[in-house]
Write an enzyme that holds these catalytic residues in place. Structure first.
Site, PDB file in Angstrom:
ATOM      1  N   CYS A   1       0.897  -1.250   0.001  1.00 19.21           N
ATOM      2  CA  CYS A   1      -0.001  -0.038  -0.003  1.00 19.21           C
ATOM      3  C   CYS A   1       0.771   1.346   0.043  1.00 19.21           C
ATOM      4  O   CYS A   1       1.515   1.459   1.146  1.00 19.21           O
ATOM      5  CB  CYS A   1      -0.856  -0.220   1.271  1.00 19.21           C
ATOM      6  SG  CYS A   1      -1.704   1.599   1.836  1.00 19.21           S
TER       7      CYS A   1
ATOM      8  N   CYS B   1       0.242   3.519   2.786  1.00 20.28           N
ATOM      9  CA  CYS B   1       0.676   3.356   4.106  1.00 20.28           C
ATOM     10  C   CYS B   1       2.352   3.573   4.363  1.00 20.28           C
ATOM     11  O   CYS B   1       2.709   4.036   5.174  1.00 20.28           O
ATOM     12  CB  CYS B   1       0.521   1.953   4.137  1.00 20.28           C
ATOM     13  SG  CYS B   1      -1.213   1.255   3.922  1.00 20.28           S
TER      14      CYS B   1
END
Ligand SMILES: [Zn+2]
Length: 148
Positions: A70, A73
């Site tokens: 991600c 993230c």
């Protein structure tokens, strides 16, 4: 008159340390392994340790639910690191890799990542989805948990 005590699980061994609220800022170490109880950065949390770190008499815990694939993230990771330095020891910061720990992601109904979930008194008290900066993280947490 008794001092207000908290339980602080060690992030290295599994010992649960009793610590006076007034001693949180005195660089406490684990009674079993002597590892620092507060390191100023987030620790990796899995299903086996989760219930040890979240409980009525435990320190508040801020969890970053993330995954290695991600992008947002990964962008937020250094912000979360910086927030740990500012928020400890009033709050501990942990990261749950939802790819490695899918059971925790589904237990808490994580539908998008990154998602921050704040636990205090043994239950979830706030959550927010999406990547945010360290100042926003700190401000948001302090709405719910006062500094130590
Ligand atoms: Zn320890």
């Amino acid at each position: 008159m008794g001092e207000s005590m908290l339980l602080a699980p060690c992030t290295r061994c599994s010992a649960v340390n009793r610590i006076a609220r007034t001693r949180l800022r005195d660089a406490p170490v684990c009674g079993r392994c002597r590892h620092a109880l507060f390191e100023g950065h987030p620790f990796a949390l899995g299903a086996d340790g989760f219930d040890r770190h979240v409980g009525a008499d435990r320190l508040p815990l801020l969890v970053d639910f993330w995954a290695p694939w991600c992008g947002p993230c990964l962008q937020m990771a250094p912000q979360f690191e910086a927030a740990a330095r500012l928020l400890e020891p009033a709050v501990r910061l942990a990261k749950v890799d939802t790819e490695a720990e899918p059971a925790l992601g589904s237990r808490f109904g994580i539908r998008s990542i990154p998602t921050l979930v704040l636990f205090a008194g043994g239950q979830e008290i706030a959550r927010q989805a999406g990547a945010v900066g360290s100042a926003q993280i700190v401000q948001w947490v302090r709405l719910h948990v006062p500094p130590a």
